[in-house]
Every structure is written in structure tokens, then in C-alpha cells.
Scaffold this motif. Structure first.
Motif, short mmCIF file in Angstrom:
data_model
loop_
_atom_site.label_atom_id
_atom_site.label_comp_id
_atom_site.label_asym_id
_atom_site.label_seq_id
_atom_site.Cartn_x
_atom_site.Cartn_y
_atom_site.Cartn_z
N TYR A 111 0.83 -1.21 0.00
CA TYR A 111 0.00 0.00 0.00
C TYR A 111 0.87 1.26 0.00
N VAL A 112 1.92 1.26 0.82
CA VAL A 112 2.85 2.39 0.82
C VAL A 112 3.46 2.59 -0.57
N SER A 113 3.80 1.48 -1.21
CA SER A 113 4.39 1.54 -2.55
C SER A 113 3.39 2.08 -3.57
N VAL A 114 2.14 1.65 -3.49
CA VAL A 114 1.11 2.13 -4.42
C VAL A 114 0.91 3.63 -4.26
N THR A 115 0.75 4.09 -3.02
CA THR A 115 0.50 5.52 -2.81
C THR A 115 1.71 6.35 -3.21
N ASN A 116 2.92 5.86 -2.98
CA ASN A 116 4.12 6.60 -3.34
C ASN A 116 4.28 6.70 -4.86
N SER A 117 3.87 5.64 -5.57
CA SER A 117 4.04 5.64 -7.02
C SER A 117 2.91 6.38 -7.74
N THR A 118 1.85 6.68 -7.05
CA THR A 118 0.75 7.44 -7.67
C THR A 118 0.74 8.90 -7.24
N ALA A 119 1.09 9.16 -5.98
CA ALA A 119 1.14 10.54 -5.48
C ALA A 119 2.53 11.15 -5.65
N PHE A 120 3.53 10.30 -5.95
CA PHE A 120 4.93 10.73 -6.09
C PHE A 120 5.46 11.34 -4.80
N SER A 121 4.90 10.94 -3.68
CA SER A 121 5.34 11.44 -2.38
C SER A 121 4.70 10.57 -1.30
N PRO A 122 5.20 10.61 -0.06
CA PRO A 122 4.56 9.87 1.03
C PRO A 122 3.15 10.39 1.28
N THR A 123 2.30 9.52 1.78
CA THR A 123 0.93 9.94 2.12
C THR A 123 0.73 9.80 3.63
N ASP A 124 0.20 8.67 4.09
CA ASP A 124 -0.03 8.52 5.53
C ASP A 124 1.11 7.81 6.25
N THR A 125 2.08 7.29 5.50
CA THR A 125 3.22 6.59 6.09
C THR A 125 4.49 7.36 5.74
N MET A 126 5.23 7.78 6.77
CA MET A 126 6.38 8.66 6.56
C MET A 126 7.71 7.89 6.61
N PRO A 127 8.61 8.15 5.68
CA PRO A 127 9.95 7.56 5.77
C PRO A 127 10.76 8.24 6.86
N LEU A 128 11.52 7.46 7.60
CA LEU A 128 12.29 8.00 8.72
C LEU A 128 13.80 7.96 8.49
N THR A 129 14.28 6.96 7.78
CA THR A 129 15.71 6.80 7.59
C THR A 129 16.14 7.27 6.20
N THR A 130 17.44 7.45 6.05
CA THR A 130 17.97 7.89 4.76
C THR A 130 17.68 6.88 3.66
N ARG A 131 17.84 5.58 3.97
CA ARG A 131 17.62 4.58 2.94
C ARG A 131 16.15 4.51 2.53
N ALA A 132 15.24 4.71 3.48
CA ALA A 132 13.82 4.71 3.13
C ALA A 132 13.49 5.90 2.24
N LYS A 133 14.05 7.06 2.56
CA LYS A 133 13.81 8.24 1.73
C LYS A 133 14.41 8.07 0.34
N LEU A 134 15.59 7.45 0.28
CA LEU A 134 16.24 7.23 -1.02
C LEU A 134 15.41 6.27 -1.87
N LEU A 135 14.94 5.17 -1.28
CA LEU A 135 14.13 4.21 -2.02
C LEU A 135 12.82 4.83 -2.51
N MET A 136 12.18 5.60 -1.65
CA MET A 136 10.93 6.23 -2.05
C MET A 136 11.17 7.27 -3.14
N SER A 137 12.30 7.94 -3.09
CA SER A 137 12.63 8.92 -4.13
C SER A 137 12.84 8.23 -5.48
#
Length: 243
Positions: free
Chosen positions: A195-221
């Protein structure tokens, strides 16, 4: 009449076992996700394949075999070998999909588009694989992975890569707080990370789940950029070729 404490489940609700006493997540959803990614790759046009058609899917299946052998039904055991293999599997799917995306973009910008329908379908396949592989990556990395999240006491968990809404709901109304991480010992499963992956790939940004670490932010980017390229460049060009 005594007030209900937010950290105590309401009476009448079944008592939840601590995570380190649970059977662990089911193995099947992760296997299905990896196999769907392999099938999506097999369906790509010949010009977008990374090597012979069956090499990468065969490698992915070979990597799945020892993982299933270690945990055939529930994810309760882990060693250095199985942990390495699971991460390698995700890396193989992810890197190959990024290469396919690059080949697809190059084909669109360097040649005349003649089969817009095939390109549109390929773009959707790349996008779907993108959702699967980043969902698997989040699932494998957050808080030590699926085995550690259910088999280790919460005090021994590694730092979280993601902050879910359940991690903050302990002071909400009862019907919400009873499902919070603090009150029910809730932990995310593969579906939550997909679900986090779906929302990130459609909104192009975090929605209700926030990345906390550098690697999480890099992967989501990386996922957001790949999804943006797919939707704005690849799909738009393919749909234009249909006209």
C-alpha cells in the motif's frame, strides 16, 4: 465507573499474543508477489528484455527455493544466508526493472513509435513491477525484516524505517487506539508495504506513512522518479502514438 486506559484493550476483545510468540507472517504473499513480477517480465516485448527471456525469471525462482525451504509456511526463522538471498532477490527484480524502464524510454525517444499499444502495455507492466519490488524492499528492510518484526521483542527491534499511522494512534478514540502499535503490539505486513508503494508511485510522495531513515527516503525517491517517468513520458508518448 473507571476510565479506559488507551494502552489497555477494551473488555471483550481477544487478548493479542506478543509478537515474539506469534507464528510469523505467511510465506505465500511474498512468493506470489515475486512470481507476479517474474511473469510481468516474461510478458515484455523482446526489445525490452535484459538478456534471454527466461534467464532473469529463472534466477528469481532459484532464489525463491531456499527461502521457501527455510520458511515453507510462516516467516519465523532467519539466518545470514536466507537474509542475504531475500535481499538479493529484491535487488535483482528492482535493478532489472529499472534497466527495462531505461530501455523503454530510449526506444521512445530515439526511434519512431509504431506500436503504441505494445508500448503502453509495457509501461503498465514496468509500473506494476515497480510497485511490487519497492513494496518488497520496504517489507524486507523496515525494522529488520518480516522475521525480526514478529519474532523479536519490541525493545530489541532495529530502528524503524517507516512511521505508520498505527504507531501514533494510541491516544485516539477506543475503536482506533485498540489497534495501535502500543496497545495491540501491531506490526505491518506485506500488504501494508505494498500500500505504501502504491500511494508513493501514484502521489509521487509519502501519504499517511512517513519515511524516517535515509535509505527509506532514497528508495521512495527512486520509486517516485521511476513512476513519474513512466506516467508522464512513457505512457503519454505511447498514447500519443495511438492517435
Amino acid at each position: 465507573m473507571t476510565a479506559h486506559h488507551p494502552d489497555t484493550p477494551r473488555s471483550g476483545l481477544p487478548k493479542r499474543h506478543p509478537r515474539h510468540e506469534r507464528r510469523g507472517e505467511a510465506r505465500l504473499p511474498g512468493v506470489i508477489a515475486a512470481l507476479v513480477a517474474a511473469l510481468l517480465y516474461l510478458a515484455l516485448p523482446e526489445s525490452l528484455l535484459v538478456g534471454p527471456r527466461y534467464v532473469l525469471p529463472a534466477l528469481e525462482v532459484l532464489l525463491l527455493i531456499p527461502l521457501i525451504a527455510v520458511n515453507p509456511r510462516r516467516l519465523t526463522r532467519q539466518n545470514r544466508f536466507s537474509r542475504t538471498v531475500s535481499l538479493v532477490l529484491v535487488a535483482v527484480i528492482g535493478i532489472s526493472n529499472l534497466i527495462v524502464l531505461g530501455l523503454l524510454v530510449r526506444a521512445l525517444v530515439s526511434t519512431d513509435v509504431k506500436d503504441g499499444g505494445a508500448l503502453l502495455l509495457a509501461a503498465l507492466q514496468v509500473w506494476a513491477t515497480d510497485i511490487i519490488v519497492f513494496g518488497l524492499a520496504f517489507w524486507e528492510l523496515d525494522r529488520g525484516g518480516p522475521v525480526v518484526r514478529t519474532q523479536a521483542p519490541r525493545s530489541q527491534l532495529p530502528l524503524a524505517d517507516f512511521r505508520f499511522s498505527q504507531d501514533e494512534n494510541h491516544d485516539a478514540v477506543e475503536e482506533v487506539s485498540d489497534g495501535a502499535s502500543r496497545s495491540s503490539d501491531w506490526t505491518p505486513t506485506l500488504v501494508d508495504y505494498l500500500y505504501v508503494s502504491v500511494t508513493n508511485s501514484t502521489a509521487f510522495s509519502p501519504t499517511d506513512t512517513m519515511p524516517l531513515t535515509t535509505r527509506a527516503k532514497l528508495l521512495m525517491s527512486i520509486e517516485s522518479i521511476a513512476a513519474l517517468i513512466t506516467s508522464l513520458l512513457v505512457i503519454a508518448r505511447a498514447v500519443g502514438a495511438l492517435q
